[in-house]
Design a protein around this motif. Structure first.
Motif, short mmCIF file in Angstrom:
data_model
loop_
_atom_site.label_atom_id
_atom_site.label_comp_id
_atom_site.label_asym_id
_atom_site.label_seq_id
_atom_site.Cartn_x
_atom_site.Cartn_y
_atom_site.Cartn_z
N PRO A 26 0.91 -1.24 0.08
CA PRO A 26 -0.02 0.08 0.00
C PRO A 26 0.92 1.28 -0.09
CG PRO A 26 -0.01 -1.04 1.90
CD PRO A 26 0.65 -2.15 1.22
N CYS A 27 2.06 1.25 0.53
CA CYS A 27 2.99 2.28 0.40
C CYS A 27 3.52 2.86 -0.88
CB CYS A 27 4.19 2.07 1.54
SG CYS A 27 3.67 1.85 3.16
N SER A 28 3.36 1.91 -1.87
CA SER A 28 3.93 2.11 -3.15
C SER A 28 3.01 2.81 -4.09
CB SER A 28 4.36 0.63 -3.81
OG SER A 28 3.21 0.03 -4.21
N GLY A 29 1.58 2.81 -3.70
CA GLY A 29 0.68 3.45 -4.47
C GLY A 29 0.10 2.58 -5.42
N ASN A 30 -1.12 3.12 -5.98
CA ASN A 30 -1.56 2.32 -7.23
C ASN A 30 -2.19 3.49 -8.27
OD1 ASN A 30 -4.17 1.24 -8.44
ND2 ASN A 30 -3.51 -0.50 -7.30
N SER A 31 -1.68 3.18 -9.49
CA SER A 31 -2.03 3.99 -10.40
C SER A 31 -3.62 4.36 -10.79
CB SER A 31 -1.46 3.46 -11.77
OG SER A 31 -1.99 2.25 -12.02
N GLU A 32 -4.36 3.18 -10.27
CA GLU A 32 -5.82 3.42 -10.44
C GLU A 32 -6.29 4.13 -9.03
OE1 GLU A 32 -6.97 -0.45 -11.26
OE2 GLU A 32 -6.47 -0.41 -13.35
N LEU A 33 -5.85 4.29 -8.12
CA LEU A 33 -6.44 4.87 -6.86
C LEU A 33 -5.70 6.04 -6.58
CD1 LEU A 33 -8.55 3.73 -4.88
CD2 LEU A 33 -6.68 2.66 -3.50
N SER A 34 -6.50 7.31 -6.84
CA SER A 34 -5.96 8.54 -6.29
C SER A 34 -6.28 9.01 -5.12
CB SER A 34 -6.25 9.45 -7.59
OG SER A 34 -5.58 8.98 -8.69
N THR A 35 -5.52 9.79 -4.49
CA THR A 35 -6.20 10.72 -3.29
C THR A 35 -6.72 11.85 -3.68
OG1 THR A 35 -4.07 11.30 -2.62
CG2 THR A 35 -4.79 9.45 -1.64
N ALA A 36 -7.66 12.80 -2.75
CA ALA A 36 -8.27 13.68 -3.21
C ALA A 36 -7.22 15.11 -3.15
CB ALA A 36 -9.57 13.88 -2.39
N VAL A 37 -7.44 15.97 -3.79
CA VAL A 37 -6.81 17.16 -3.81
C VAL A 37 -7.67 18.28 -4.02
CG1 VAL A 37 -4.68 16.21 -5.01
CG2 VAL A 37 -6.48 17.15 -6.40
N ASN A 38 -6.98 19.51 -3.65
CA ASN A 38 -7.92 20.78 -3.61
C ASN A 38 -9.13 20.57 -2.76
OD1 ASN A 38 -5.86 21.59 -5.61
ND2 ASN A 38 -7.34 21.01 -7.26
N ILE A 39 -8.95 20.22 -1.51
CA ILE A 39 -10.26 20.15 -0.64
C ILE A 39 -10.45 21.55 -0.16
CG2 ILE A 39 -10.95 18.89 1.44
CD1 ILE A 39 -8.58 16.98 0.97
N THR A 40 -11.92 21.60 -0.22
CA THR A 40 -12.20 23.20 0.51
C THR A 40 -13.68 22.98 1.19
OG1 THR A 40 -13.33 23.68 -1.79
CG2 THR A 40 -11.07 24.50 -1.47
N TRP A 41 -13.83 23.94 2.03
CA TRP A 41 -15.07 24.00 2.75
C TRP A 41 -15.92 25.23 2.26
CZ3 TRP A 41 -15.72 20.63 6.70
CH2 TRP A 41 -14.62 19.94 7.29
N SER A 42 -17.08 24.89 1.94
CA SER A 42 -17.85 25.97 1.39
C SER A 42 -19.22 25.99 2.19
CB SER A 42 -18.46 25.88 -0.13
OG SER A 42 -19.51 26.74 -0.54
N SER A 43 -19.28 27.03 3.15
CA SER A 43 -20.20 27.36 4.06
C SER A 43 -21.16 28.79 4.25
CB SER A 43 -19.70 27.21 5.54
OG SER A 43 -20.49 27.04 6.63
N ILE A 44 -22.47 28.72 4.23
CA ILE A 44 -23.06 29.84 4.37
C ILE A 44 -24.44 29.90 5.29
CG2 ILE A 44 -24.65 31.51 3.08
CD1 ILE A 44 -23.29 30.93 0.59
N ASN A 45 -24.34 30.60 6.26
CA ASN A 45 -25.25 30.35 7.43
C ASN A 45 -25.18 29.04 7.99
OD1 ASN A 45 -26.06 33.14 7.11
ND2 ASN A 45 -27.71 32.38 5.74
N PHE A 46 -23.89 28.31 8.16
CA PHE A 46 -23.80 27.03 8.77
C PHE A 46 -23.84 25.67 8.08
CE2 PHE A 46 -23.70 30.20 12.22
CZ PHE A 46 -22.61 29.78 12.90
N LYS A 47 -24.67 26.01 6.86
CA LYS A 47 -24.80 25.08 5.76
C LYS A 47 -23.40 24.80 5.05
CE LYS A 47 -27.51 23.27 1.96
NZ LYS A 47 -27.76 21.90 2.53
N THR A 48 -23.05 23.50 5.27
CA THR A 48 -21.47 23.15 4.91
C THR A 48 -21.38 22.12 4.05
OG1 THR A 48 -20.62 24.32 7.20
CG2 THR A 48 -19.27 23.01 5.90
#
Length: 290
Positions: A26-48
């Protein structure tokens, strides 16, 4: 020669085994399994909403979220979307949360002791949610006073009676409203503030005013101000009786009284004429034979 061939075959098998083992690591990674990038929170009046990239192909994501003072919880399990509504996991609005975006294979053929995941930035709803537009519930212009009643934006969270909490129920005395107002057609803007929902300001009598409202969260260093409310303008009619005041109303009332008296007088005169005519007709009628 045979020995050399045997050594070459053994070496080939070793290389193949090493390649297979590297795919299972698992430490070597997998070309078909990517981890997420550019993670952001979008929140207005506590709806997130938690958002990330890229769109998964033959794998899925599961969101795990935890606050400093809360346990890990799952949301949007095995989703192929790139966003997740996590509002119900953040009800302790003063807590600071972290999310893991876990990547997992659909087929289940890949076995990881711990699936790979990406870590979100930290998020504290109380400090970071954007405050939406306040509403203008009512407003009225009376003589030289402008009265405005502000409507608090609502949140997705509920009170014990099942009604939605407003931002005032959450921020309490940390919430302030500012009214920006100006004479219609003028560029000179004034402002007034209150910690309640009501404004009553002195203005020039007989003039129209435009205004909007904005909330401020006093404890914040950043993202302190809300979105601006819709702009409203009063509709005082300058060409109507209000422009001239009481004198015009007195004149109108006097004219109406004269007209009313005239109508009554004509009605009485007409009634008397009819009564007199009827009496004369009765006197001139011939007597019947006895």
């Amino acid at each position: 020669m045979a020995r050399a061939l045997n050594l070459a075959a053994a070496w080939g098998r070793a290389l193949l085994l090493a390649a297979l083992l590297s795919r299972l690591d698992p430490c070597s990674g997998n070309s078909e399994l990517s981890t997420a990038v550019n993670i952001t929170w979008s929140s207005i009046n506590f709806k997130t909403i938690l958002q990330w990239q890229p769109v998964p192909t033959n794998y899925v994501h599961t969101v795990r979220i935890s606050g400093i003072n809360s346990n890990w919880e799952k949301a949007c399990v095995h989703t192929k979307e790139t966003e997740c509504d996590v509002t119900d996991k953040l009800e302790k609005v003063k807590d600071t949360y972290t999310a893991h975006i876990v990547s997992e294979m659909l087929s289940g053929t890949e076995k990881f002791e711990e699936p790979p995941y990406a870590i979100s930035p930290k998020f504290t709803p109380y400090n970071q949610t954007t405050i939406g537009k306040p509403g203008i519930q009512t407003y009225e212009l009376i003589d030289s006073k402008l009265k405005v009643l502000v409507e608090d934006p609502l949140t997705p969270y509920r009170l014990p009676n099942k009604s939605f909490k407003s931002i005032r129920e959450i921020f309490k005395n940390d919430l302030k409203y500012t009214l920006y107002y100006w004479k219609d057609g003028s560029t000179g803007k004034k402002e007034a503030t209150t910690k309640s929902n009501q404004f009553e300001i002195s203005i020039d009598k007989g003039e129209n005013y435009c205004f909007y409202v904005q909330a401020t969260i006093l404890s914040r260093r950043e993202n302190r101000k809300s979105q601006e409310s819709n702009m409203n303008c009063t509709r005082y009619q300058k060409d109507g009786p209000a422009e001239y005041g009481t004198e015009v109303l007195i004149i109108i009332a006097a004219a109406a009284s004269v007209i009313l008296i005239t109508i009554i007088g004509l009605s009485v005169a007409l009634y008397k004429c009819k009564k007199t005519k009827a009496a004369k007709e009765k006197e001139t009628m011939p007597l019947n034979d006895v």
